[in-house]
Design an enzyme around this catalytic site. Sequence first.
Site, PDB file in Angstrom:
ATOM      1  N   LYS A  22      14.761   3.731 -27.708  1.00 30.15           N
ATOM      2  CA  LYS A  22      14.479   3.299 -28.494  1.00 30.15           C
ATOM      3  C   LYS A  22      15.151   2.466 -29.308  1.00 30.15           C
ATOM      4  O   LYS A  22      14.738   1.317 -30.136  1.00 30.15           O
ATOM      5  CB  LYS A  22      13.830   5.047 -29.506  1.00 30.15           C
ATOM      6  CG  LYS A  22      12.635   4.842 -30.569  1.00 30.15           C
ATOM      7  CD  LYS A  22      12.509   5.621 -31.574  1.00 30.15           C
ATOM      8  CE  LYS A  22      10.983   6.523 -29.894  1.00 30.15           C
ATOM      9  NZ  LYS A  22      11.065   7.078 -30.786  1.00 30.15           N
ATOM     10  N   ARG A  92      13.836  10.674 -35.113  1.00 30.64           N
ATOM     11  CA  ARG A  92      13.385  11.020 -34.018  1.00 30.64           C
ATOM     12  C   ARG A  92      13.896  10.678 -32.817  1.00 30.64           C
ATOM     13  O   ARG A  92      15.460   9.941 -32.833  1.00 30.64           O
ATOM     14  CB  ARG A  92      12.453   9.183 -33.871  1.00 30.64           C
ATOM     15  CG  ARG A  92      11.092   9.608 -35.082  1.00 30.64           C
ATOM     16  CD  ARG A  92      10.524   8.184 -35.165  1.00 30.64           C
ATOM     17  NE  ARG A  92       9.219   8.434 -34.141  1.00 30.64           N
ATOM     18  CZ  ARG A  92       8.561   7.522 -34.102  1.00 30.64           C
ATOM     19  NH1 ARG A  92       9.275   5.962 -34.104  1.00 30.64           N
ATOM     20  NH2 ARG A  92       7.483   6.967 -33.494  1.00 30.64           N
ATOM     21  N   GLY A 101       6.192  11.905 -25.854  1.00 32.35           N
ATOM     22  CA  GLY A 101       6.218  12.743 -26.501  1.00 32.35           C
ATOM     23  C   GLY A 101       6.905  14.107 -25.766  1.00 32.35           C
ATOM     24  O   GLY A 101       6.387  15.279 -26.072  1.00 32.35           O
ATOM     25  N   MET A 103      10.066  14.566 -26.613  1.00 32.27           N
ATOM     26  CA  MET A 103      10.974  15.542 -27.113  1.00 32.27           C
ATOM     27  C   MET A 103      10.345  15.804 -28.663  1.00 32.27           C
ATOM     28  O   MET A 103       9.268  14.960 -28.771  1.00 32.27           O
ATOM     29  CB  MET A 103      12.141  14.561 -27.284  1.00 32.27           C
ATOM     30  CG  MET A 103      13.144  15.090 -25.661  1.00 32.27           C
ATOM     31  SD  MET A 103      14.371  14.785 -25.774  1.00 32.27           S
ATOM     32  CE  MET A 103      14.198  13.204 -25.735  1.00 32.27           C
ATOM     33  N   ARG A 336       8.851  -0.848 -26.055  1.00 31.25           N
ATOM     34  CA  ARG A 336       9.839  -0.381 -25.302  1.00 31.25           C
ATOM     35  C   ARG A 336       8.753  -1.107 -23.504  1.00 31.25           C
ATOM     36  O   ARG A 336       7.604  -1.805 -24.315  1.00 31.25           O
ATOM     37  CB  ARG A 336       9.953   1.315 -24.570  1.00 31.25           C
ATOM     38  CG  ARG A 336       8.226   1.098 -25.246  1.00 31.25           C
ATOM     39  CD  ARG A 336       7.891   2.980 -25.057  1.00 31.25           C
ATOM     40  NE  ARG A 336       6.923   3.580 -25.404  1.00 31.25           N
ATOM     41  CZ  ARG A 336       6.705   5.197 -26.136  1.00 31.25           C
ATOM     42  NH1 ARG A 336       7.655   5.866 -25.514  1.00 31.25           N
ATOM     43  NH2 ARG A 336       5.731   5.535 -26.029  1.00 31.25           N
ATOM     44  N   HIS A 455      -1.536  11.695 -25.669  1.00 33.62           N
ATOM     45  CA  HIS A 455      -0.504  12.290 -24.682  1.00 33.62           C
ATOM     46  C   HIS A 455      -1.227  12.152 -23.571  1.00 33.62           C
ATOM     47  O   HIS A 455      -0.641  12.346 -23.168  1.00 33.62           O
ATOM     48  CB  HIS A 455      -0.455  13.580 -25.626  1.00 33.62           C
ATOM     49  CG  HIS A 455       0.599  14.699 -24.852  1.00 33.62           C
ATOM     50  ND1 HIS A 455       0.379  15.279 -24.174  1.00 33.62           N
ATOM     51  CD2 HIS A 455       1.949  14.131 -24.513  1.00 33.62           C
ATOM     52  CE1 HIS A 455       1.235  15.945 -23.337  1.00 33.62           C
ATOM     53  NE2 HIS A 455       2.520  15.357 -23.712  1.00 33.62           N
ATOM     54  N   SER A 764      16.756   5.773  16.157  1.00 35.79           N
ATOM     55  CA  SER A 764      16.281   6.025  15.447  1.00 35.79           C
ATOM     56  C   SER A 764      16.845   6.991  14.385  1.00 35.79           C
ATOM     57  O   SER A 764      17.165   8.613  15.600  1.00 35.79           O
ATOM     58  CB  SER A 764      14.680   6.619  15.763  1.00 35.79           C
ATOM     59  OG  SER A 764      14.075   6.024  14.978  1.00 35.79           O
ATOM     60  N   CYS A 831      13.488   7.263  10.880  1.00 41.19           N
ATOM     61  CA  CYS A 831      11.939   7.860  11.754  1.00 41.19           C
ATOM     62  C   CYS A 831      11.849   9.157  10.933  1.00 41.19           C
ATOM     63  O   CYS A 831       9.947  10.029  11.095  1.00 41.19           O
ATOM     64  CB  CYS A 831      11.443   7.366  12.491  1.00 41.19           C
ATOM     65  SG  CYS A 831      12.251   8.443  13.599  1.00 41.19           S
ATOM     66  N   TYR A 851      15.222  -0.509   9.631  1.00 37.80           N
ATOM     67  CA  TYR A 851      13.952  -0.645   9.800  1.00 37.80           C
ATOM     68  C   TYR A 851      14.030   0.336   8.902  1.00 37.80           C
ATOM     69  O   TYR A 851      14.724   1.537   9.423  1.00 37.80           O
ATOM     70  CB  TYR A 851      12.930  -0.813  10.576  1.00 37.80           C
ATOM     71  CG  TYR A 851      13.161   0.224  11.639  1.00 37.80           C
ATOM     72  CD1 TYR A 851      12.275   1.402  12.129  1.00 37.80           C
ATOM     73  CD2 TYR A 851      13.959  -0.360  12.807  1.00 37.80           C
ATOM     74  CE1 TYR A 851      12.557   1.784  13.144  1.00 37.80           C
ATOM     75  CE2 TYR A 851      14.048   0.397  14.248  1.00 37.80           C
ATOM     76  CZ  TYR A 851      13.136   1.324  14.045  1.00 37.80           C
ATOM     77  OH  TYR A 851      13.449   2.596  15.581  1.00 37.80           O
TER      78      TYR A 851
HETATM   79  C1  PEP Z   1      13.284  15.020  12.655  1.00 38.03           C
HETATM   80  O1  PEP Z   1      13.896  15.418  12.749  1.00 38.03           O
HETATM   81  O2  PEP Z   1      13.452  13.538  11.485  1.00 38.03           O
HETATM   82  C2  PEP Z   1      12.347  13.754  12.983  1.00 38.03           C
HETATM   83  C3  PEP Z   1      11.555  12.601  13.201  1.00 38.03           C
HETATM   84  O3  PEP Z   1      11.895  14.118  14.015  1.00 38.03           O
HETATM   85  P1  PEP Z   1      10.447  15.145  14.141  1.00 38.03           P
HETATM   86  O4  PEP Z   1      10.225  15.483  12.854  1.00 38.03           O
HETATM   87  O5  PEP Z   1       9.410  15.388  14.849  1.00 38.03           O
HETATM   88  O6  PEP Z   1      11.495  16.935  14.717  1.00 38.03           O
END
Ligand code: PEP
Length: 876
Positions: A22, A92, A101, A103, A336, A455, A764, A831, A851
Amino acid sequence: MEKLIYAFDEGNKTMKDLLGGKGANLSEMKRLGLPVPDGFTITTAACIDYLKQGGQLSDNVTSQLQEHLNTFSNRTGKSFSSQEDLLLVSVRSGAKISMPGMMDTILNLGLNDENVEKLANKTNDARFAYDCYRRLLQMFGDVVYGVPMNRFDTYFDNYKKEHQFESDADITADGLKHICEKYKDIYMEYGSKPFPQDPYKQLKEAIEAVFKSWDNDRARVYRDLNDIPHDIGTAVNIQEMVFGNSGEQSGTGVAFTRNPVTGENKLFGEYLLNAQGEDVVAGIRTPQDINTLKDQMPDVHKNFVEVTKQLETHYKDLQDIEFTIENGQLYLLQTRNGKRTARAAIKVAVDLVNEGLISKEEAVTQVDVKSIETLLHPNFKEESLKQATVISKMGLPASPGAATGQLVFSAEEAKEQAESGNKVILMRPETSPEDIEGMVASEAIVTTHGGMTSHAAVVARGMGKCCVTGCSDVEIDTVNKTVNYPNGDVLREGDIVSVDGSAGDLYLGEIETVSAEHSDEFEQFMQWSEETARLQVRMNAETPQDIKSGYEFNAKGIGLVRTEHMFFGAERLVEMRRFILASNYEERVEALNKIKTYQIEDFESIFKLSDGRPTIVRLLDPPLHEFLPASEEDIQIVAKQLDVSTDYLKRRINDLNEVNPMLGHRGCRLAVTYPELYEMQVEAIMSSVFNLQQQGIESQPEIMIPLVSTVEEFTTLKKQLITTINDLENETNSKVPYLIGTMIETPRACLIAGQLAQHCDFFSFGTNDLTQLTYGFSRDDAGKFINVYTENNILQLDPFQSLDNDGVGQLINLAVTNAKQVNPSIKIGVCGELGGDAKSIHRFNQLSIDYVSCSPFRVPGAILATAQSQAEESER
Ligand code: PEP
Ligand code: MG
């Protein structure tokens, strides 16, 4: 001496860290020559210092405060004690990241028993002067001395009723004078200190209260929800008052340069005539559309439209602007970047690029990752909606979505019911910041008062939660917990209702939903995100429905098929149990052959849906006992199914029992003991791929061995798998390129990643197990204590939800660096759950990961997070 206070003409928009959002923007608007009432900002550094000193304003702050007030008086001639040119200010809060809202604000500060008379004489309007005074008494009592607001409100409402006044504006000057006297008594009745008559004391105490409000519960909850750090403090803005409540040529309002719900490029706003400050956002009176200002004050409207355009072009983003009109003169009190729905965010970002105002890279940074997930939420089914019983159609579509749940009438009840597993709809006359936790716990929020900037509306939009405001055709009785229809019908607590946040409607009972449809702008925006991103996003999925969703969201392949999830069906479970309970090799192979037919079917459908995109199939990884029956009754049933005695079954279950199954006979350890298991699985994978090849369908199989911690585990199993595949290739005279890689889930695997990489086509990171094993926190039980750790700042974040940079992150860094050194072409992914978390993705992007992979509905958010991370990297 450290500079702790900046006049508005000393700052600019880049100084948010120090002046808060602000303050920095007030300075910027001043710099642009826009009509901003004069003032100054006390820095966030002063707040941090105040909190560190245990609630003590330093001499440095007080002396600079005095100086600024003196300079201010010299410049304007105004002071707290002047007879003619009385100074009144607003106080303010304003943190770096806006917390609407959350604070506190105090207006009309400087009034006292003497000054209120001066104001009345100067304006020749005693009613106005006492209206300002009663508001100050109320706000100061609540914010600074903790006198509950409802004490004042109850007295005010009763006074109105007693004198049969319809609206606040009907109360006379004498009436307001009387109310002020009564308010001062309320301070004493509540056991508080008397209202301070010395304006300087008021100012100091108000500043301290704003600093303290940084640490109040609702502010903390809001920061937790929005990942805002707790240690950055708030600034305080002291600004000369302008009065929107000084007659019918005055007013106050809030406007967005574009529609914050749909994104439409059209000024969108609300205002109230003869009203002050919080009246619009508090939702107590229903405001008017900004367009009607054109008829009421054409010049002000024209001027305002020009200013809003100037601000949007200057900030290159949708602005949320607070303004006040005092006797026909326009003033700006805040600008803002406006909070908006996900749909609006995408439309605005795409439109701004098309209008040439921002680049595609800037566009992707304008949309919040969390909000994009709301776009993927379902809507009510058209036909079911037509047949549903309407409760209210008068509400405003404050925040989109479709939600069903039991009615509750208080934030506390919402929280309680949600904790017992019930879905609730919180219905209130209006919401206030105290309701924040109840709002979080609810599926949707409905109010009978308030507009699109109330709000409830602002906060719900920020949370991506379904919300309808201003359902003025029904009435809530919070005491008896009922909703009363004009025809006398009544709804009670616990009744099931459905809320259509996109239309602003409320229905009785449950309504069927359909999944979200995506606009052209969404597709365009996601395409720009992909173009900006370096990291690719795959999905973790095994069911056809999930895989289809992931590909609809443009996942670039499958990063994890958990094969054990394919055995949960009743028929397959029997065969799996037969395998586990088999007492010799022959019996095991017989059971596996049966399982193989199921697996081939499943893999065919998966690879077919993948249609040539890379697909990682993780070989089996469950603790064996998870597949076995536990209760006496189940044991009897399974014994019958498998044609074994219950005694034998119990003995086998006992044999397989492990003290610590998560550290036990799972992952690749299973295949070391029973090589035929993974052999069957790769046969099934490659058979399905060969079958598809014959139908002209390409596949990219990537076979993943889980829970490896030694090189020999991997090389031994890899050798067996390759032999099996070679045999199959010869047998069927087929060949399809494949990869064999491993999950990195144990700290040891990270430490020997350089050696593993010599044998692996890909890695992975299974961050679920890796986090579990790095901390020694059981991933299934840590929920019992992690929140205590985060509440006490022992952990900043739950490491299962957001990457622990210092520990797990270091292990990943080490593993990636060493692996890429020995095998530069190795593909590396993530993963575990963290693969879908924006903060973690940012770190993975810096760590040369190739990835991330996450559940299908997190894919668009992950794509956006990867793009944002890359856009930030390139900016450096
Ligand atoms: C992990 O351990 O992150 C994984 C993806 O395998 P799981 O969750 O199946 O053990
Ligand atoms: Mg794992």
